[in-house]
Design a protein around this motif. Sequence first.
Motif, PDB file in Angstrom:
ATOM      1  N   LEU A 164       0.834  -1.203   0.000  1.00  0.00           N
ATOM      2  CA  LEU A 164       0.000   0.000   0.000  1.00  0.00           C
ATOM      3  C   LEU A 164       0.867   1.250   0.000  1.00  0.00           C
ATOM      4  CD1 LEU A 164      -2.770   1.358   0.204  1.00  0.00           C
ATOM      5  CD2 LEU A 164      -2.624   1.109   2.683  1.00  0.00           C
ATOM      6  N   ARG A 165       1.942   1.238   0.772  1.00  0.00           N
ATOM      7  CA  ARG A 165       2.841   2.396   0.814  1.00  0.00           C
ATOM      8  C   ARG A 165       3.521   2.605  -0.529  1.00  0.00           C
ATOM      9  NH1 ARG A 165       3.117   7.037   2.854  1.00  0.00           N
ATOM     10  NH2 ARG A 165       1.825   5.985   4.417  1.00  0.00           N
ATOM     11  N   PHE A 166       3.810   1.517  -1.244  1.00  0.00           N
ATOM     12  CA  PHE A 166       4.399   1.655  -2.578  1.00  0.00           C
ATOM     13  C   PHE A 166       3.452   2.392  -3.511  1.00  0.00           C
ATOM     14  CE2 PHE A 166       5.028  -0.369  -6.867  1.00  0.00           C
ATOM     15  CZ  PHE A 166       6.148   0.364  -7.193  1.00  0.00           C
ATOM     16  N   GLU A 167       2.155   2.079  -3.441  1.00  0.00           N
ATOM     17  CA  GLU A 167       1.177   2.790  -4.258  1.00  0.00           C
ATOM     18  C   GLU A 167       1.166   4.275  -3.912  1.00  0.00           C
ATOM     19  OE1 GLU A 167      -2.543   0.885  -3.608  1.00  0.00           O
ATOM     20  OE2 GLU A 167      -1.770  -1.115  -4.006  1.00  0.00           O
ATOM     21  N   VAL A 168       1.197   4.578  -2.614  1.00  0.00           N
ATOM     22  CA  VAL A 168       1.192   5.977  -2.179  1.00  0.00           C
ATOM     23  C   VAL A 168       2.459   6.689  -2.631  1.00  0.00           C
ATOM     24  CG1 VAL A 168       1.185   7.491  -0.153  1.00  0.00           C
ATOM     25  CG2 VAL A 168      -0.314   5.490  -0.217  1.00  0.00           C
ATOM     26  N   ASN A 169       3.585   5.990  -2.566  1.00  0.00           N
ATOM     27  CA  ASN A 169       4.860   6.615  -2.904  1.00  0.00           C
ATOM     28  C   ASN A 169       4.997   6.901  -4.398  1.00  0.00           C
ATOM     29  OD1 ASN A 169       5.674   6.668  -0.264  1.00  0.00           O
ATOM     30  ND2 ASN A 169       6.907   4.821  -0.384  1.00  0.00           N
ATOM     31  N   ILE A 170       4.277   6.156  -5.230  1.00  0.00           N
ATOM     32  CA  ILE A 170       4.257   6.488  -6.656  1.00  0.00           C
ATOM     33  C   ILE A 170       3.718   7.906  -6.834  1.00  0.00           C
ATOM     34  CG2 ILE A 170       3.049   6.019  -8.821  1.00  0.00           C
ATOM     35  CD1 ILE A 170       5.205   4.114  -8.596  1.00  0.00           C
ATOM     36  N   ARG A 171       2.655   8.211  -6.141  1.00  0.00           N
ATOM     37  CA  ARG A 171       2.080   9.558  -6.227  1.00  0.00           C
ATOM     38  C   ARG A 171       3.033  10.594  -5.643  1.00  0.00           C
ATOM     39  NH1 ARG A 171      -1.700   6.020  -4.116  1.00  0.00           N
ATOM     40  NH2 ARG A 171      -3.432   5.488  -5.485  1.00  0.00           N
ATOM     41  N   SER A 172       3.638  10.257  -4.500  1.00  0.00           N
ATOM     42  CA  SER A 172       4.564  11.194  -3.860  1.00  0.00           C
ATOM     43  C   SER A 172       5.768  11.480  -4.757  1.00  0.00           C
ATOM     44  CB  SER A 172       5.036  10.634  -2.516  1.00  0.00           C
ATOM     45  OG  SER A 172       3.956  10.422  -1.645  1.00  0.00           O
ATOM     46  N   ALA A 173       6.275  10.449  -5.414  1.00  0.00           N
ATOM     47  CA  ALA A 173       7.431  10.634  -6.294  1.00  0.00           C
ATOM     48  C   ALA A 173       7.090  11.518  -7.485  1.00  0.00           C
ATOM     49  CB  ALA A 173       7.949   9.279  -6.771  1.00  0.00           C
ATOM     50  N   SER A 174       5.815  11.553  -7.866  1.00  0.00           N
ATOM     51  CA  SER A 174       5.399  12.422  -8.972  1.00  0.00           C
ATOM     52  C   SER A 174       5.300  13.874  -8.553  1.00  0.00           C
ATOM     53  CB  SER A 174       4.038  11.956  -9.511  1.00  0.00           C
ATOM     54  OG  SER A 174       4.105  10.625  -9.967  1.00  0.00           O
ATOM     55  N   VAL A 175       5.182  14.107  -7.250  1.00  0.00           N
ATOM     56  CA  VAL A 175       4.992  15.475  -6.756  1.00  0.00           C
ATOM     57  C   VAL A 175       6.309  16.115  -6.350  1.00  0.00           C
ATOM     58  CG1 VAL A 175       3.917  16.867  -4.935  1.00  0.00           C
ATOM     59  CG2 VAL A 175       2.620  15.042  -6.040  1.00  0.00           C
ATOM     60  N   ILE A 176       7.164  15.358  -5.669  1.00  0.00           N
ATOM     61  CA  ILE A 176       8.385  15.974  -5.138  1.00  0.00           C
ATOM     62  C   ILE A 176       9.357  16.364  -6.244  1.00  0.00           C
ATOM     63  CG2 ILE A 176       8.194  14.794  -2.924  1.00  0.00           C
ATOM     64  CD1 ILE A 176      10.326  12.859  -3.874  1.00  0.00           C
ATOM     65  N   GLY A 177       9.118  15.886  -7.469  1.00  0.00           N
ATOM     66  CA  GLY A 177       9.935  16.359  -8.583  1.00  0.00           C
ATOM     67  C   GLY A 177       9.789  17.842  -8.837  1.00  0.00           C
TER      68      GLY A 177
ATOM     69  N   VAL B 139      10.372  20.104  -6.835  1.00  0.00           N
ATOM     70  CA  VAL B 139      11.473  20.824  -6.185  1.00  0.00           C
ATOM     71  C   VAL B 139      12.823  20.272  -6.639  1.00  0.00           C
ATOM     72  CG1 VAL B 139      10.100  21.472  -4.186  1.00  0.00           C
ATOM     73  CG2 VAL B 139      11.335  19.302  -4.153  1.00  0.00           C
ATOM     74  N   GLY B 140      12.829  19.543  -7.758  1.00  0.00           N
ATOM     75  CA  GLY B 140      14.086  19.059  -8.313  1.00  0.00           C
ATOM     76  C   GLY B 140      14.546  17.732  -7.784  1.00  0.00           C
ATOM     77  N   ALA B 141      13.606  16.920  -7.258  1.00  0.00           N
ATOM     78  CA  ALA B 141      13.984  15.644  -6.662  1.00  0.00           C
ATOM     79  C   ALA B 141      13.797  14.469  -7.614  1.00  0.00           C
ATOM     80  CB  ALA B 141      13.178  15.402  -5.387  1.00  0.00           C
ATOM     81  N   GLY B 142      13.862  14.718  -8.916  1.00  0.00           N
ATOM     82  CA  GLY B 142      13.843  13.647  -9.897  1.00  0.00           C
ATOM     83  C   GLY B 142      12.448  13.182 -10.265  1.00  0.00           C
ATOM     84  N   GLY B 143      12.405  12.296 -11.288  1.00  0.00           N
ATOM     85  CA  GLY B 143      11.143  11.713 -11.697  1.00  0.00           C
ATOM     86  C   GLY B 143      10.364  12.582 -12.670  1.00  0.00           C
ATOM     87  N   ILE B 144       9.157  12.126 -12.958  1.00  0.00           N
ATOM     88  CA  ILE B 144       8.299  12.818 -13.913  1.00  0.00           C
ATOM     89  C   ILE B 144       7.837  14.169 -13.393  1.00  0.00           C
ATOM     90  CG2 ILE B 144       6.152  11.811 -13.032  1.00  0.00           C
ATOM     91  CD1 ILE B 144       7.070  12.384 -16.746  1.00  0.00           C
ATOM     92  N   GLY B 145       7.910  14.369 -12.077  1.00  0.00           N
ATOM     93  CA  GLY B 145       7.464  15.635 -11.493  1.00  0.00           C
ATOM     94  C   GLY B 145       8.251  16.833 -12.000  1.00  0.00           C
ATOM     95  N   GLU B 146       9.541  16.647 -12.256  1.00  0.00           N
ATOM     96  CA  GLU B 146      10.355  17.746 -12.779  1.00  0.00           C
ATOM     97  C   GLU B 146       9.841  18.193 -14.146  1.00  0.00           C
ATOM     98  OE1 GLU B 146      14.578  17.474 -12.780  1.00  0.00           O
ATOM     99  OE2 GLU B 146      14.663  16.361 -10.905  1.00  0.00           O
ATOM    100  N   GLU B 147       9.546  17.217 -15.000  1.00  0.00           N
ATOM    101  CA  GLU B 147       9.038  17.549 -16.330  1.00  0.00           C
ATOM    102  C   GLU B 147       7.660  18.194 -16.238  1.00  0.00           C
ATOM    103  OE1 GLU B 147       9.144  17.926 -20.430  1.00  0.00           O
ATOM    104  OE2 GLU B 147      10.726  17.368 -19.017  1.00  0.00           O
ATOM    105  N   LEU B 148       6.823  17.696 -15.333  1.00  0.00           N
ATOM    106  CA  LEU B 148       5.488  18.284 -15.164  1.00  0.00           C
ATOM    107  C   LEU B 148       5.593  19.732 -14.689  1.00  0.00           C
ATOM    108  CD1 LEU B 148       2.436  17.892 -15.184  1.00  0.00           C
ATOM    109  CD2 LEU B 148       2.604  17.009 -12.846  1.00  0.00           C
ATOM    110  N   TYR B 149       6.525  19.990 -13.790  1.00  0.00           N
ATOM    111  CA  TYR B 149       6.721  21.365 -13.312  1.00  0.00           C
ATOM    112  C   TYR B 149       7.165  22.286 -14.459  1.00  0.00           C
ATOM    113  CZ  TYR B 149       8.728  25.314 -10.799  1.00  0.00           C
ATOM    114  OH  TYR B 149       9.036  26.579 -10.362  1.00  0.00           O
TER     115      TYR B 149
END
Length: 300
Positions: A231-244, A246-256
């Motif tokens: 369950l935490r892995f599912e939640v962390n997928i979303r978190s990893a998309s958001v913390i990008g 602030v420059g913390a990698g992942g698809i979030g950087e591109e979305l920003y």
Amino acid sequence: MSAAYATGLPAVIRGEEAFQAARRQKRQQALLGGAILLACLLVAAWVSEAYPATLWAGLPRIGEYFAKILPDLRWASLFAGAETEGSIAFWLYRLPEWSLLILETANMAALATLMGSAAALLLAFPAARNITPSPLAYHLARRSLEAMRTVPEIVYALIFVWAFGIGPLAGILAIAVHSAGANGKLFAEAIENADLKSWEGVASAGGSWAHGCRFAVLPQVLPNIISYLLLRFEVNIRSASVIGFVGAGGIGEELYKVISFNYYEEISAIVLLIVLTVSCVDLISERLRHAAIGRLETAR
């Protein structure tokens, strides 16, 4: 009318009156509680400036923004090449690049989940009230878990970006720390619900505290631990998309980036990929969770 019936009638009346009085009291308490809650909500809305007029004025702008990010797909050229406007290929022209970033996001979430859950499991045993070795160990473990999960992942990401630089490492560490605090609480509560008869058996055989944790408690709570981990892995997928953001990698950087430059159609494409990825991970994790729990229950 018999004497017994006449004698019992006043008791029934008194019981009914007592029931009605208790019912009125509960209604009054419920009304008072509702009034206090409403007053608190109004005060909170006033302090946070969540005025109805502001909300009403902003709702149309939300609709306008969603209208902008919708792709301009045209039926005549829907399945044309990436050079043709109005086609799906034109809308998703950067799909290979985004797919790699989505894969990086999933890898960040997986590694952070494993790291955080390993730390959570180590702290969960002293944080469980029923098997903690001492009150000091209990409070230290509990307060540490509370501190780790209280701070949002994005705050940890800002700290780690400053310490380690821009990239996935900062995101992995940020998610891992928060996951350790969140899963540690759940693991400890699962341990507190365990049956201690096997614990007593290990102790009577001369086993140490660590032996009791490993051989008496862990086999009992392992199905819950696996369920919480997935369950935490599912939640962390979303978190990893958001913390990008602030420059913390992942698809979030591109979305920003695409949000900052108002590349509206690219925003919708990336959001769609994130939604599809999270949905797939949710379905896979659910199947893995049920399969793992079923095998463990059968083995027991």
